[in-house]
Write a protein that holds these residues in place. Sequence first.
Motif, PDB file in Angstrom:
ATOM      1  N   PRO A 248       0.820  -1.218   0.000  1.00 52.49           N
ATOM      2  CA  PRO A 248       0.000   0.000   0.000  1.00 52.49           C
ATOM      3  C   PRO A 248       0.850   1.261   0.000  1.00 52.49           C
ATOM      4  CG  PRO A 248       0.110  -0.900   2.208  1.00 52.49           C
ATOM      5  CD  PRO A 248       0.827  -1.886   1.320  1.00 52.49           C
ATOM      6  N   THR A 249       0.230   2.371  -0.356  1.00 52.79           N
ATOM      7  CA  THR A 249       0.893   3.666  -0.206  1.00 52.79           C
ATOM      8  C   THR A 249       0.856   4.058   1.268  1.00 52.79           C
ATOM      9  OG1 THR A 249      -1.132   4.948  -0.478  1.00 52.79           O
ATOM     10  CG2 THR A 249       0.061   4.355  -2.496  1.00 52.79           C
ATOM     11  N   VAL A 250       1.679   5.034   1.654  1.00 53.09           N
ATOM     12  CA  VAL A 250       1.649   5.541   3.035  1.00 53.09           C
ATOM     13  C   VAL A 250       0.251   6.050   3.363  1.00 53.09           C
ATOM     14  CG1 VAL A 250       2.443   7.415   4.542  1.00 53.09           C
ATOM     15  CG2 VAL A 250       4.105   6.089   3.226  1.00 53.09           C
ATOM     16  N   ALA A 251      -0.367   6.759   2.415  1.00 53.13           N
ATOM     17  CA  ALA A 251      -1.711   7.305   2.643  1.00 53.13           C
ATOM     18  C   ALA A 251      -2.698   6.195   2.975  1.00 53.13           C
ATOM     19  CB  ALA A 251      -2.164   8.089   1.418  1.00 53.13           C
ATOM     20  N   GLU A 252      -2.605   5.082   2.235  1.00 54.96           N
ATOM     21  CA  GLU A 252      -3.492   3.936   2.491  1.00 54.96           C
ATOM     22  C   GLU A 252      -3.141   3.238   3.803  1.00 54.96           C
ATOM     23  OE1 GLU A 252      -4.620   1.813  -1.674  1.00 54.96           O
ATOM     24  OE2 GLU A 252      -2.493   1.793  -1.192  1.00 54.96           O
ATOM     25  N   ALA A 253      -1.864   2.918   3.978  1.00 57.76           N
ATOM     26  CA  ALA A 253      -1.424   2.083   5.099  1.00 57.76           C
ATOM     27  C   ALA A 253      -1.573   2.780   6.446  1.00 57.76           C
ATOM     28  CB  ALA A 253       0.024   1.661   4.892  1.00 57.76           C
ATOM     29  N   ALA A 254      -1.384   4.104   6.457  1.00 65.49           N
ATOM     30  CA  ALA A 254      -1.419   4.835   7.725  1.00 65.49           C
ATOM     31  C   ALA A 254      -2.699   5.642   7.907  1.00 65.49           C
ATOM     32  CB  ALA A 254      -0.209   5.757   7.810  1.00 65.49           C
ATOM     33  N   GLY A 255      -3.569   5.606   6.873  1.00 62.45           N
ATOM     34  CA  GLY A 255      -4.769   6.434   6.958  1.00 62.45           C
ATOM     35  C   GLY A 255      -4.428   7.908   6.975  1.00 62.45           C
ATOM     36  N   LEU A 256      -3.483   8.305   6.123  1.00 64.21           N
ATOM     37  CA  LEU A 256      -3.030   9.702   6.063  1.00 64.21           C
ATOM     38  C   LEU A 256      -3.249  10.246   4.658  1.00 64.21           C
ATOM     39  CD1 LEU A 256       0.337   9.342   8.024  1.00 64.21           C
ATOM     40  CD2 LEU A 256      -1.787  10.341   8.880  1.00 64.21           C
ATOM     41  N   PRO A 257      -4.480  10.608   4.311  1.00 60.52           N
ATOM     42  CA  PRO A 257      -4.747  11.110   2.959  1.00 60.52           C
ATOM     43  C   PRO A 257      -3.916  12.355   2.656  1.00 60.52           C
ATOM     44  CG  PRO A 257      -6.611  11.536   4.424  1.00 60.52           C
ATOM     45  CD  PRO A 257      -5.679  10.631   5.158  1.00 60.52           C
ATOM     46  N   GLY A 258      -3.407  12.412   1.429  1.00 60.34           N
ATOM     47  CA  GLY A 258      -2.609  13.578   1.024  1.00 60.34           C
ATOM     48  C   GLY A 258      -1.122  13.360   1.147  1.00 60.34           C
ATOM     49  N   TYR A 259      -0.701  12.270   1.798  1.00 61.96           N
ATOM     50  CA  TYR A 259       0.736  12.022   1.913  1.00 61.96           C
ATOM     51  C   TYR A 259       1.292  11.544   0.569  1.00 61.96           C
ATOM     52  CZ  TYR A 259       5.318  10.321   3.193  1.00 61.96           C
ATOM     53  OH  TYR A 259       6.677  10.150   3.238  1.00 61.96           O
ATOM     54  N   LYS A 260       2.324  12.224   0.076  1.00 63.48           N
ATOM     55  CA  LYS A 260       3.091  11.744  -1.082  1.00 63.48           C
ATOM     56  C   LYS A 260       4.355  12.574  -1.191  1.00 63.48           C
ATOM     57  CE  LYS A 260       1.008  14.513  -4.816  1.00 63.48           C
ATOM     58  NZ  LYS A 260       2.213  15.208  -5.307  1.00 63.48           N
ATOM     59  N   ILE A 261       5.417  11.936  -1.621  1.00 69.59           N
ATOM     60  CA  ILE A 261       6.675  12.667  -1.793  1.00 69.59           C
ATOM     61  C   ILE A 261       7.523  12.027  -2.891  1.00 69.59           C
ATOM     62  CG2 ILE A 261       8.050  11.423  -0.067  1.00 69.59           C
ATOM     63  CD1 ILE A 261       9.064  14.250   0.810  1.00 69.59           C
ATOM     64  N   THR A 262       6.859  11.416  -3.863  1.00 71.73           N
ATOM     65  CA  THR A 262       7.591  10.726  -4.933  1.00 71.73           C
ATOM     66  C   THR A 262       8.463  11.697  -5.721  1.00 71.73           C
ATOM     67  OG1 THR A 262       5.828   9.123  -5.145  1.00 71.73           O
ATOM     68  CG2 THR A 262       7.350   9.289  -6.975  1.00 71.73           C
ATOM     69  N   THR A 263       9.711  11.313  -5.924  1.00 67.01           N
ATOM     70  CA  THR A 263      10.599  12.124  -6.754  1.00 67.01           C
ATOM     71  C   THR A 263      10.357  11.810  -8.236  1.00 67.01           C
ATOM     72  OG1 THR A 263      12.345  10.475  -6.584  1.00 67.01           O
ATOM     73  CG2 THR A 263      12.373  12.239  -4.974  1.00 67.01           C
ATOM     74  N   TRP A 264      10.847  12.683  -9.098  1.00 66.88           N
ATOM     75  CA  TRP A 264      10.612  12.564 -10.533  1.00 66.88           C
ATOM     76  C   TRP A 264      11.934  12.730 -11.272  1.00 66.88           C
ATOM     77  CZ3 TRP A 264      12.575  16.891 -12.673  1.00 66.88           C
ATOM     78  CH2 TRP A 264      12.591  18.056 -11.873  1.00 66.88           C
ATOM     79  N   SER A 265      11.932  12.446 -12.557  1.00 63.02           N
ATOM     80  CA  SER A 265      13.058  12.778 -13.428  1.00 63.02           C
ATOM     81  C   SER A 265      12.520  13.376 -14.712  1.00 63.02           C
ATOM     82  CB  SER A 265      13.916  11.538 -13.723  1.00 63.02           C
ATOM     83  OG  SER A 265      13.136  10.526 -14.321  1.00 63.02           O
ATOM     84  N   GLY A 266      13.308  14.238 -15.331  1.00 66.82           N
ATOM     85  CA  GLY A 266      12.853  14.883 -16.556  1.00 66.82           C
ATOM     86  C   GLY A 266      13.981  15.600 -17.282  1.00 66.82           C
ATOM     87  N   LEU A 267      13.661  16.103 -18.474  1.00 69.27           N
ATOM     88  CA  LEU A 267      14.637  16.722 -19.366  1.00 69.27           C
ATOM     89  C   LEU A 267      14.386  18.224 -19.469  1.00 69.27           C
ATOM     90  CD1 LEU A 267      16.978  15.870 -21.375  1.00 69.27           C
ATOM     91  CD2 LEU A 267      15.243  16.007 -23.177  1.00 69.27           C
ATOM     92  N   LEU A 268      15.485  19.001 -19.377  1.00 74.04           N
ATOM     93  CA  LEU A 268      15.407  20.455 -19.515  1.00 74.04           C
ATOM     94  C   LEU A 268      16.533  20.945 -20.415  1.00 74.04           C
ATOM     95  CD1 LEU A 268      15.002  19.838 -16.081  1.00 74.04           C
ATOM     96  CD2 LEU A 268      13.871  22.032 -16.450  1.00 74.04           C
ATOM     97  N   ALA A 269      16.345  22.139 -20.958  1.00 72.11           N
ATOM     98  CA  ALA A 269      17.357  22.778 -21.802  1.00 72.11           C
ATOM     99  C   ALA A 269      17.658  24.158 -21.211  1.00 72.11           C
ATOM    100  CB  ALA A 269      16.839  22.920 -23.237  1.00 72.11           C
ATOM    101  N   PRO A 270      18.779  24.762 -21.592  1.00 73.23           N
ATOM    102  CA  PRO A 270      19.019  26.137 -21.152  1.00 73.23           C
ATOM    103  C   PRO A 270      17.932  27.072 -21.687  1.00 73.23           C
ATOM    104  CG  PRO A 270      21.012  25.168 -22.098  1.00 73.23           C
ATOM    105  CD  PRO A 270      19.883  24.235 -22.407  1.00 73.23           C
ATOM    106  N   ALA A 271      17.555  28.066 -20.911  1.00 70.22           N
ATOM    107  CA  ALA A 271      16.562  29.048 -21.353  1.00 70.22           C
ATOM    108  C   ALA A 271      17.075  29.754 -22.611  1.00 70.22           C
ATOM    109  CB  ALA A 271      16.298  30.063 -20.256  1.00 70.22           C
ATOM    110  N   GLY A 272      16.156  30.147 -23.484  1.00 68.35           N
ATOM    111  CA  GLY A 272      16.535  30.856 -24.706  1.00 68.35           C
ATOM    112  C   GLY A 272      16.774  29.947 -25.890  1.00 68.35           C
ATOM    113  N   ILE A 273      16.505  28.666 -25.720  1.00 67.63           N
ATOM    114  CA  ILE A 273      16.659  27.712 -26.830  1.00 67.63           C
ATOM    115  C   ILE A 273      15.719  28.120 -27.970  1.00 67.63           C
ATOM    116  CG2 ILE A 273      14.945  26.130 -25.845  1.00 67.63           C
ATOM    117  CD1 ILE A 273      16.611  23.804 -26.880  1.00 67.63           C
TER     118      ILE A 273
END
Length: 336
Positions: A248-273
């Motif tokens: 389960p998620t923390v929200a499900e397992a602990a009964g704490l709706p709204g809990y989340k802290i998943t990190t992400w990855s993504g691609l960016l370029a220098p501004a002005g491209i």
Amino acid sequence: MHHPTAPRPLARAGRRHALLLLAALAAAPAAPALAAGPYPDKPVRVVVPFPAGGGTDIVARLIGPYLSAELKQPIVFDNRAGAATVIGTEQVASAPADGYTLLFTSSAFTANASLMKKLPYDPLRDFAPIGQAALHPFVLVAHPSIPANDLKGLLAYAKQNPGKLSYASVGPGSSQHLGMELLKRMAGVDIVHIPYRGSAPAMADLLGGQVDLMFNGISPTLQHIRSGKLKVLATDSDRRVPLLPDVPTVAEAAGLPGYKITTWSGLLAPAGIPDDVKTRLEAAWAKVMGNADLKKELTERGLVPNYVAAGPFGQMLKDDKEEWARLTRDAKVQPE
């Protein structure tokens, strides 16, 4: 005898040379335009501001062959770790905005604005988002000696024994640290923070029973869960992870709706491209992230494929920056 007409062949030759020179000069400006060609016409460098072999680097290298095939150019990965990702990120911020130097990064990109007193770049102003790639859920695991088999039981034990349990992280301000501090705050418990220099020594002490709990990436933790060396309690995301559908998620397992802290990855370029280059990159990224084989590879490593287009990704970066600011404030993390 004087022959006034004798120099004429030379004069004609001089005029011919002059005309040829003028023609060559007139043609010269067109040469670079012909050589440049459409983007990209040379290898693309992608800076990963983490050590090789880490979670973000693994995702980048899984995506690399697909992006290379789509852009029809080699993708050259450049691991520029150091200063909590600042060194590599700054290199991209100051690189030419031509599409040949890009940044593949994670949540540290937005979190550092709250964790550091001064950054040499502005994460929102100095970069152009291309697209999100994946979510990197962490799993909360405990040493088998802990007298609880689920998260509710663990939190009940922590309430009855304030300060007795400890948890490992890879350092103040890390996702592991802030994820547990958020859980502590929402559940009203006291669990002692033990920071480490990296996940390997933290995991070694968790397996040895020197610390009791830890949020860690799913892929490197899975073997210890399956072998029974660690108890699995929950994931930190807002949805169940396909690789661990019964956890389960923390929200499900602990009964704490709204809990989340998943990190992400993504691609960016220098501004002005340039707009045409950005459009080309965005289209290539959308196609790559929709590839079924790539999605399967990411899922098999405990990651969640999560393509987000440039516009919504940009808004997410703003929201994420504000959320990290709130988390660090609530966890009383002092900027360094």
